[in-house]
Design a protein around this motif. Structure first.
Motif, PDB file in Angstrom:
ATOM      1  N   ALA A 193     -81.896 -13.278  67.253  1.00 29.91           N
ATOM      2  CA  ALA A 193     -82.596 -14.544  67.655  1.00 29.91           C
ATOM      3  C   ALA A 193     -83.819 -13.909  68.691  1.00 29.91           C
ATOM      4  O   ALA A 193     -83.551 -12.842  69.513  1.00 29.91           O
ATOM      5  N   GLY A 194     -84.954 -14.546  68.743  1.00 33.06           N
ATOM      6  CA  GLY A 194     -86.299 -14.179  69.300  1.00 33.06           C
ATOM      7  C   GLY A 194     -86.192 -15.015  70.789  1.00 33.06           C
ATOM      8  O   GLY A 194     -85.380 -16.148  70.890  1.00 33.06           O
ATOM      9  N   ASP A 195     -86.356 -14.517  71.885  1.00 29.20           N
ATOM     10  CA  ASP A 195     -86.543 -14.845  73.247  1.00 29.20           C
ATOM     11  C   ASP A 195     -88.046 -15.459  73.299  1.00 29.20           C
ATOM     12  O   ASP A 195     -88.965 -14.982  73.121  1.00 29.20           O
ATOM     13  N   LEU A 196     -87.829 -16.814  73.703  1.00 34.02           N
ATOM     14  CA  LEU A 196     -89.044 -17.873  74.061  1.00 34.02           C
ATOM     15  C   LEU A 196     -89.953 -17.192  74.830  1.00 34.02           C
ATOM     16  O   LEU A 196     -91.149 -17.444  75.054  1.00 34.02           O
ATOM     17  N   GLU A 197     -89.281 -16.403  76.199  1.00 33.02           N
ATOM     18  CA  GLU A 197     -90.080 -16.137  77.199  1.00 33.02           C
ATOM     19  C   GLU A 197     -90.776 -14.801  77.065  1.00 33.02           C
ATOM     20  O   GLU A 197     -91.523 -14.307  77.769  1.00 33.02           O
ATOM     21  N   LYS A 231     -89.075  -6.150  73.525  1.00 34.94           N
ATOM     22  CA  LYS A 231     -88.521  -4.891  74.153  1.00 34.94           C
ATOM     23  C   LYS A 231     -87.797  -3.753  73.460  1.00 34.94           C
ATOM     24  O   LYS A 231     -86.825  -3.374  73.729  1.00 34.94           O
ATOM     25  N   GLY A 232     -88.635  -3.559  72.341  1.00 36.18           N
ATOM     26  CA  GLY A 232     -88.225  -2.423  71.310  1.00 36.18           C
ATOM     27  C   GLY A 232     -86.926  -2.509  70.214  1.00 36.18           C
ATOM     28  O   GLY A 232     -86.631  -1.710  69.500  1.00 36.18           O
ATOM     29  N   LYS A 233     -86.453  -3.926  70.431  1.00 37.42           N
ATOM     30  CA  LYS A 233     -85.605  -4.206  69.291  1.00 37.42           C
ATOM     31  C   LYS A 233     -86.195  -5.089  68.412  1.00 37.42           C
ATOM     32  O   LYS A 233     -86.840  -6.276  68.608  1.00 37.42           O
ATOM     33  N   THR A 234     -85.771  -4.808  67.169  1.00 39.59           N
ATOM     34  CA  THR A 234     -86.471  -5.295  66.027  1.00 39.59           C
ATOM     35  C   THR A 234     -85.756  -6.666  65.821  1.00 39.59           C
ATOM     36  O   THR A 234     -84.562  -6.645  65.734  1.00 39.59           O
ATOM     37  N   PHE A 277    -100.205  -6.239  66.884  1.00 38.15           N
ATOM     38  CA  PHE A 277    -100.705  -7.563  67.643  1.00 38.15           C
ATOM     39  C   PHE A 277     -99.272  -8.068  68.454  1.00 38.15           C
ATOM     40  O   PHE A 277     -97.972  -7.733  68.236  1.00 38.15           O
ATOM     41  N   SER A 278     -99.710  -8.887  68.939  1.00 44.74           N
ATOM     42  CA  SER A 278     -98.781  -9.739  70.145  1.00 44.74           C
ATOM     43  C   SER A 278     -98.890 -11.093  69.905  1.00 44.74           C
ATOM     44  O   SER A 278    -100.034 -11.793  69.887  1.00 44.74           O
ATOM     45  N   GLY A 279     -98.009 -11.901  69.987  1.00 41.56           N
ATOM     46  CA  GLY A 279     -97.793 -13.464  69.770  1.00 41.56           C
ATOM     47  C   GLY A 279     -96.743 -14.152  70.807  1.00 41.56           C
ATOM     48  O   GLY A 279     -95.753 -13.491  71.333  1.00 41.56           O
ATOM     49  N   GLU A 280     -97.125 -15.046  71.465  1.00 41.67           N
ATOM     50  CA  GLU A 280     -96.369 -15.803  72.078  1.00 41.67           C
ATOM     51  C   GLU A 280     -95.385 -16.936  71.500  1.00 41.67           C
ATOM     52  O   GLU A 280     -95.916 -17.238  70.161  1.00 41.67           O
ATOM     53  N   VAL A 334     -86.345 -18.655  69.368  1.00 35.44           N
ATOM     54  CA  VAL A 334     -87.591 -18.722  68.829  1.00 35.44           C
ATOM     55  C   VAL A 334     -87.534 -19.295  67.429  1.00 35.44           C
ATOM     56  O   VAL A 334     -86.806 -18.973  66.728  1.00 35.44           O
ATOM     57  N   PHE A 335     -88.320 -20.451  66.972  1.00 31.51           N
ATOM     58  CA  PHE A 335     -88.378 -20.958  65.509  1.00 31.51           C
ATOM     59  C   PHE A 335     -88.738 -19.846  64.680  1.00 31.51           C
ATOM     60  O   PHE A 335     -89.687 -19.245  64.634  1.00 31.51           O
TER      61      PHE A 335
END
Length: 288
Positions: free
Chosen positions: A66-70, A96-99, A21-24, A33-34
């Motif tokens: 840390a998650g990238d918001l974009e 981008k393939g990084k956990t 699944f994919s999320g914004e 990302v929070f």
């Protein structure tokens, strides 16, 4: 993100393929990302792979990067076990393939049994006697430090009312506890139990480390400390509704070695225990 509907939409992931699944992402004031968003989206993805008669009873997770918001977050669900009463899932979140995050969650079909619960602290002010974050900005905005004012001013689908409001211009050391009332804003749609679990998971990552800061608040705060969630666990108990204020009650048994541990409970206003949580966070003093 201003409304409950916007929060529900954020947690409703897009299917990519079987169990993927994919999320914004939406910021809550940070450049990353929070954590509560990733937690709740991961729970959403896991719920999509279990039988309808099974409900999450526990989760254990680690924040790795840390998650990238974009960049969309991809959630990959592994079906670890489907037993007669329990189902177990492992969720890996990546960009981008990084956990960036991993979660293990267990689901249980409803069963009857004996019960007890810890009691909620009733010797505290009720929400009607307290100021919300929005009220604080409107009443004390000109006196608040810029960073605090900016964070409190962000529009959210949740109202928070802390039982104790510290003076940001004269911080004092306090007991390692934190109690905050919270409530969803606006019209609240009818929700099934899985959705309520996802929203409660999202909210549970707010305000956690406050209790770990309190004993050293005179010298340390979010302004001069590097913080990050390291792990997060939850246990879900009773069904509930979001139609009234709920109480987030936390305490910190320990801070040491640049880490702080916080644990606590979430109650309905009438004292029903619906969930417990625990989190360890990075609390590294910034050396100037």
């Amino acid at each position: 993100m201003k409304t409950t509907k916007a929060l529900i939409d954020l947690l409703d992931l897009k299917p990519i393929e079987k169990n993927v699944f994919s999320g914004e992402s939406v910021t809550i004031g940070s450049k990353i990302v929070f954590g509560g968003q990733v937690l709740a989206q991961a729970v959403n993805s896991a719920y999509r792979t279990v039988q309808d008669d099974r409900f999450i009873h526990s989760l254990h997770s680690y924040f790795l990067e840390a998650g990238d918001l974009e960049i969309p977050i991809e959630y990959n669900v592994a079906e670890m076990r489907n037993g007669g009463s329990f189902s177990t899932r492992r969720v890996t979140a990546s960009q981008k393939g990084k956990t960036i995050f991993i979660l293990a969650a267990s689901f249980h079909k409803k069963e009857n049994g004996f019960e007890h619960q810890t009691e909620m602290n009733t010797n505290i002010k009720q929400p009607e006697e307290l100021l919300s974050w929005t009220d604080m900005v409107e009443k004390f905005g000109s006196f608040l430090p810029k960073g605090i004012k900016s964070f409190l001013s962000i529009e959210r689908p949740i109202d928070f009312k802390p039982v104790h409001v510290p003076n940001p211009t004269k911080p004092e050391n306090r007991p390692a506890k934190e109690e905050i009332w919270f409530k969803l804003k606006g019209d609240i749609p009818k929700m099934d139990l899985p959705l309520k679990h996802q929203i409660l998971t999202y909210i549970s990552d707010y305000n956690v480390l406050n209790a770990a800061f309190n004993p050293n608040a005179e010298n340390h705060s979010f302004a001069n400390t590097m913080t990050a969630s390291l792990d997060h666990s939850m246990w879900f108990f009773r069904d509930f509704e979001f139609d009234d204020w709920m109480l987030f009650s936390a305490e910190s048994p320990n801070t040491y070695g640049a880490r702080g541990l916080v644990k606590g409970n979430i109650f309905t206003r009438d004292g029903k225990l619906v969930a417990s949580f625990a989190q360890e966070g990075l609390m590294r003093p910034v050396v100037k």
